[in-house]
Design a protein around this motif. Structure first.
Motif, PDB file in Angstrom:
ATOM      1  N   MET A   1      10.096  21.840  -8.756  1.00 28.42           N
ATOM      2  CA  MET A   1       8.935  22.675  -9.071  1.00 28.42           C
ATOM      3  C   MET A   1       8.069  22.904  -7.825  1.00 28.42           C
ATOM      4  SD  MET A   1       6.902  22.521 -12.582  1.00 28.42           S
ATOM      5  CE  MET A   1       8.311  23.105 -13.450  1.00 28.42           C
ATOM      6  N   LYS A   2       7.757  24.184  -7.545  1.00 28.66           N
ATOM      7  CA  LYS A   2       6.977  24.478  -6.344  1.00 28.66           C
ATOM      8  C   LYS A   2       5.489  24.379  -6.625  1.00 28.66           C
ATOM      9  CE  LYS A   2      10.249  27.759  -4.486  1.00 28.66           C
ATOM     10  NZ  LYS A   2      10.619  29.158  -4.579  1.00 28.66           N
ATOM     11  N   LYS A   3       4.724  24.232  -5.551  1.00 26.14           N
ATOM     12  CA  LYS A   3       3.274  24.234  -5.735  1.00 26.14           C
ATOM     13  C   LYS A   3       2.771  25.639  -5.451  1.00 26.14           C
ATOM     14  CE  LYS A   3      -0.832  21.770  -5.421  1.00 26.14           C
ATOM     15  NZ  LYS A   3      -1.303  20.553  -6.036  1.00 26.14           N
ATOM     16  N   LYS A   4       2.149  26.234  -6.435  1.00 26.44           N
ATOM     17  CA  LYS A   4       1.577  27.571  -6.292  1.00 26.44           C
ATOM     18  C   LYS A   4       0.064  27.487  -6.485  1.00 26.44           C
ATOM     19  CE  LYS A   4       5.440  30.015  -5.931  1.00 26.44           C
ATOM     20  NZ  LYS A   4       6.151  30.769  -6.910  1.00 26.44           N
ATOM     21  N   ALA A   5      -0.628  28.578  -6.073  1.00 27.33           N
ATOM     22  CA  ALA A   5      -2.068  28.663  -6.330  1.00 27.33           C
ATOM     23  C   ALA A   5      -2.304  29.751  -7.354  1.00 27.33           C
ATOM     24  CB  ALA A   5      -2.819  28.982  -5.039  1.00 27.33           C
ATOM     25  N   PHE A   6      -3.018  29.411  -8.396  1.00 25.83           N
ATOM     26  CA  PHE A   6      -3.369  30.378  -9.434  1.00 25.83           C
ATOM     27  C   PHE A   6      -4.865  30.670  -9.306  1.00 25.83           C
ATOM     28  CE2 PHE A   6       0.618  28.680 -10.725  1.00 25.83           C
ATOM     29  CZ  PHE A   6       1.259  29.717 -11.389  1.00 25.83           C
ATOM     30  N   LEU A   7      -5.172  31.925  -8.983  1.00 27.45           N
ATOM     31  CA  LEU A   7      -6.558  32.305  -8.714  1.00 27.45           C
ATOM     32  C   LEU A   7      -7.085  33.164  -9.860  1.00 27.45           C
ATOM     33  CD1 LEU A   7      -5.956  33.325  -4.971  1.00 27.45           C
ATOM     34  CD2 LEU A   7      -6.566  31.084  -5.861  1.00 27.45           C
ATOM     35  N   PHE A   8      -8.152  32.695 -10.473  1.00 26.18           N
ATOM     36  CA  PHE A   8      -8.699  33.365 -11.659  1.00 26.18           C
ATOM     37  C   PHE A   8     -10.002  34.080 -11.326  1.00 26.18           C
ATOM     38  CE2 PHE A   8      -6.274  31.585 -15.290  1.00 26.18           C
ATOM     39  CZ  PHE A   8      -5.526  30.620 -14.607  1.00 26.18           C
ATOM     40  N   ASP A   9     -10.081  35.345 -11.719  1.00 24.84           N
ATOM     41  CA  ASP A   9     -11.358  36.046 -11.741  1.00 24.84           C
ATOM     42  C   ASP A   9     -12.165  35.435 -12.897  1.00 24.84           C
ATOM     43  OD1 ASP A   9     -13.191  38.267 -11.298  1.00 24.84           O
ATOM     44  OD2 ASP A   9     -12.404  39.080 -13.174  1.00 24.84           O
ATOM     45  N   LEU A  10     -13.478  35.673 -12.919  1.00 21.90           N
ATOM     46  CA  LEU A  10     -14.283  35.068 -13.999  1.00 21.90           C
ATOM     47  C   LEU A  10     -14.562  36.076 -15.125  1.00 21.90           C
ATOM     48  CD1 LEU A  10     -15.993  32.650 -15.045  1.00 21.90           C
ATOM     49  CD2 LEU A  10     -17.900  33.585 -13.745  1.00 21.90           C
ATOM     50  N   ASP A  11     -15.407  37.046 -14.800  1.00 21.70           N
ATOM     51  CA  ASP A  11     -15.842  37.988 -15.828  1.00 21.70           C
ATOM     52  C   ASP A  11     -14.680  38.881 -16.274  1.00 21.70           C
ATOM     53  OD1 ASP A  11     -17.230  39.716 -17.452  1.00 21.70           O
ATOM     54  OD2 ASP A  11     -18.010  40.903 -15.793  1.00 21.70           O
ATOM     55  N   GLY A  12     -14.330  38.817 -17.537  1.00 21.01           N
ATOM     56  CA  GLY A  12     -13.247  39.657 -18.062  1.00 21.01           C
ATOM     57  C   GLY A  12     -11.917  38.939 -18.100  1.00 21.01           C
ATOM     58  N   VAL A  13     -11.857  37.764 -17.459  1.00 18.94           N
ATOM     59  CA  VAL A  13     -10.612  36.986 -17.451  1.00 18.94           C
ATOM     60  C   VAL A  13     -10.832  35.658 -18.184  1.00 18.94           C
ATOM     61  CG1 VAL A  13      -8.998  35.734 -15.949  1.00 18.94           C
ATOM     62  CG2 VAL A  13      -9.630  38.088 -15.416  1.00 18.94           C
ATOM     63  N   ILE A  14     -11.912  34.957 -17.802  1.00 17.75           N
ATOM     64  CA  ILE A  14     -12.198  33.665 -18.429  1.00 17.75           C
ATOM     65  C   ILE A  14     -13.218  33.834 -19.558  1.00 17.75           C
ATOM     66  CG2 ILE A  14     -13.309  31.426 -17.969  1.00 17.75           C
ATOM     67  CD1 ILE A  14     -11.866  31.531 -15.245  1.00 17.75           C
ATOM     68  N   VAL A  15     -14.157  34.718 -19.314  1.00 19.67           N
ATOM     69  CA  VAL A  15     -15.230  34.925 -20.296  1.00 19.67           C
ATOM     70  C   VAL A  15     -15.673  36.384 -20.251  1.00 19.67           C
ATOM     71  CG1 VAL A  15     -17.092  34.333 -18.668  1.00 19.67           C
ATOM     72  CG2 VAL A  15     -17.406  33.876 -21.088  1.00 19.67           C
ATOM     73  N   ASP A  16     -16.132  36.882 -21.407  1.00 18.31           N
ATOM     74  CA  ASP A  16     -16.551  38.280 -21.440  1.00 18.31           C
ATOM     75  C   ASP A  16     -18.053  38.380 -21.176  1.00 18.31           C
ATOM     76  OD1 ASP A  16     -16.921  40.937 -21.836  1.00 18.31           O
ATOM     77  OD2 ASP A  16     -16.832  40.834 -24.027  1.00 18.31           O
ATOM     78  N   THR A  17     -18.428  38.256 -19.908  1.00 25.27           N
ATOM     79  CA  THR A  17     -19.848  38.376 -19.576  1.00 25.27           C
ATOM     80  C   THR A  17     -20.238  39.829 -19.320  1.00 25.27           C
ATOM     81  OG1 THR A  17     -19.155  37.625 -17.395  1.00 25.27           O
ATOM     82  CG2 THR A  17     -20.397  36.063 -18.711  1.00 25.27           C
ATOM     83  N   ALA A  18     -19.233  40.733 -19.311  1.00 21.55           N
ATOM     84  CA  ALA A  18     -19.516  42.157 -19.039  1.00 21.55           C
ATOM     85  C   ALA A  18     -20.553  42.698 -20.031  1.00 21.55           C
ATOM     86  CB  ALA A  18     -18.236  42.972 -19.106  1.00 21.55           C
ATOM     87  N   LYS A  19     -20.488  42.186 -21.273  1.00 19.16           N
ATOM     88  CA  LYS A  19     -21.430  42.689 -22.289  1.00 19.16           C
ATOM     89  C   LYS A  19     -22.872  42.297 -21.936  1.00 19.16           C
ATOM     90  CE  LYS A  19     -20.407  38.699 -25.177  1.00 19.16           C
ATOM     91  NZ  LYS A  19     -19.425  38.137 -26.073  1.00 19.16           N
ATOM     92  N   PHE A  20     -23.042  41.124 -21.311  1.00 18.46           N
ATOM     93  CA  PHE A  20     -24.396  40.693 -20.936  1.00 18.46           C
ATOM     94  C   PHE A  20     -24.886  41.467 -19.701  1.00 18.46           C
ATOM     95  CE2 PHE A  20     -22.704  36.499 -22.710  1.00 18.46           C
ATOM     96  CZ  PHE A  20     -23.183  36.764 -23.985  1.00 18.46           C
ATOM     97  N   HIS A  21     -23.939  41.685 -18.752  1.00 18.21           N
ATOM     98  CA  HIS A  21     -24.314  42.522 -17.597  1.00 18.21           C
ATOM     99  C   HIS A  21     -24.766  43.886 -18.109  1.00 18.21           C
ATOM    100  CE1 HIS A  21     -23.095  40.087 -14.157  1.00 18.21           C
ATOM    101  NE2 HIS A  21     -21.898  39.866 -14.674  1.00 18.21           N
ATOM    102  N   TYR A  22     -24.003  44.432 -19.062  1.00 17.81           N
ATOM    103  CA  TYR A  22     -24.307  45.770 -19.577  1.00 17.81           C
ATOM    104  C   TYR A  22     -25.706  45.826 -20.191  1.00 17.81           C
ATOM    105  CZ  TYR A  22     -24.401  49.828 -22.644  1.00 17.81           C
ATOM    106  OH  TYR A  22     -24.785  50.979 -23.275  1.00 17.81           O
ATOM    107  N   LEU A  23     -26.019  44.847 -21.046  1.00 16.99           N
ATOM    108  CA  LEU A  23     -27.332  44.860 -21.713  1.00 16.99           C
ATOM    109  C   LEU A  23     -28.469  44.790 -20.682  1.00 16.99           C
ATOM    110  CD1 LEU A  23     -26.629  42.485 -24.734  1.00 16.99           C
ATOM    111  CD2 LEU A  23     -26.945  44.971 -24.793  1.00 16.99           C
ATOM    112  N   ALA A  24     -28.290  43.943 -19.674  1.00 17.58           N
ATOM    113  CA  ALA A  24     -29.340  43.790 -18.662  1.00 17.58           C
ATOM    114  C   ALA A  24     -29.483  45.055 -17.815  1.00 17.58           C
ATOM    115  CB  ALA A  24     -29.049  42.570 -17.789  1.00 17.58           C
TER     116      ALA A  24
END
Ligand code: B16
Ligand code: MG
Length: 218
Positions: A1-24
């Motif tokens: 098994m190889k070692k890879k790096a998994f890079l996660f964006d936050l908004d829209g990938v882990i949590v839907d904060t776009a709706k809060f950005h929109y309201l503000a």
């Protein structure tokens, strides 16, 4: 098994904060006598706070002084943070934790690569800080996506070469940033919008263990 790096964006990938950005942003737009729509909010995804205000001013055709811009940026963020304050683990998008835990069980590198300057408090609120070996956010970068800086720094932090890095992103600019970094890109969202990505899934419920094992072994 190889070692890879998994890079996660936050908004829209882990949590839907776009709706809060929109309201503000929408409340701020009212001060410009402008009706900011959800459709227009799409333009703000993955874009920095300062750039977002510039886009809003353009859309509203509003000329603001530097002093007013500074005040509005502060005001928008304070309102956004009150929404974040009301958030809890139930806001984490489906199967994100399953995928994060699986990658940890396979001893893979996991990092965050987000444009947000609020990434750490958000991860803390969601009790997800311990799931990331490294966090690269809006406080660590000078160039915004589609510039690859945020993901290159994520790979460097995990000491994994870029050809062994895999990016999860929900924005077009983010997919382009991954490509510009020479990394494999996985779009989370709409196939039409994210057509440039190497793979696209509606959400993490569609990503099964075999697919992840293939990515690791590739
Ligand atoms: P903040 P991501 C991005 O997060 C958002 O998609 C974008 O809408 C926002 O303007 C940006 O973060 C900056 O956020 O105001 O919290 O610094 O998708 O890169 O995780
Ligand atoms: Mg995003």
């Amino acid at each position: 098994m190889k070692k890879k790096a998994f890079l996660f964006d936050l908004d829209g990938v882990i949590v839907d904060t776009a709706k809060f950005h929109y309201l503000a942003w929408r409340n701020l737009a009212k001060e410009m006598n402008f009706n900011f729509t959800e459709e227009q909010n799409e333009l703000f995804k993955g874009v920095s706070r300062v750039k977002s205000l510039e886009i809003l001013l353009d859309l509203a055709n509003y000329r603001a002084t530097e002093e007013q811009k500074t005040r509005w940026l502060k005001q928008k963020n304070m309102e956004y943070l009150t929404f974040i304050d009301g958030m809890d683990e139930r806001e984490i998008l489906p199967d994100v934790v399953r995928v994060l835990d699986f990658l940890h069980s396979k001893d893979q590198g996991v990092a965050l690569g987000s444009a947000s300057k609020n990434a750490r408090p958000i991860l803390k609120k969601l009790d997800l800080l311990s799931k990331f070996h490294a966090i690269v956010d809006g406080n660590d970068v000078t160039a915004a996506k589609p510039d690859p800086e945020v993901f290159l720094k994520g790979g460097e932090a995990l000491q994994i070469e870029r050809s062994h890095c895999i990016v999860f992103e929900d924005s077009i600019a983010g997919i382009q940033a991954a490509k510009n970094a020479g990394m494999l890109s996985i779009g989370i969202g709409d196939t039409k919008t994210l057509g440039e990505a190497d793979y696209v899934f509606r959400d993490f419920t569609e990503i099964n263990t075999d697919f992840l094992i293939n990515l690791i072994d590739k």
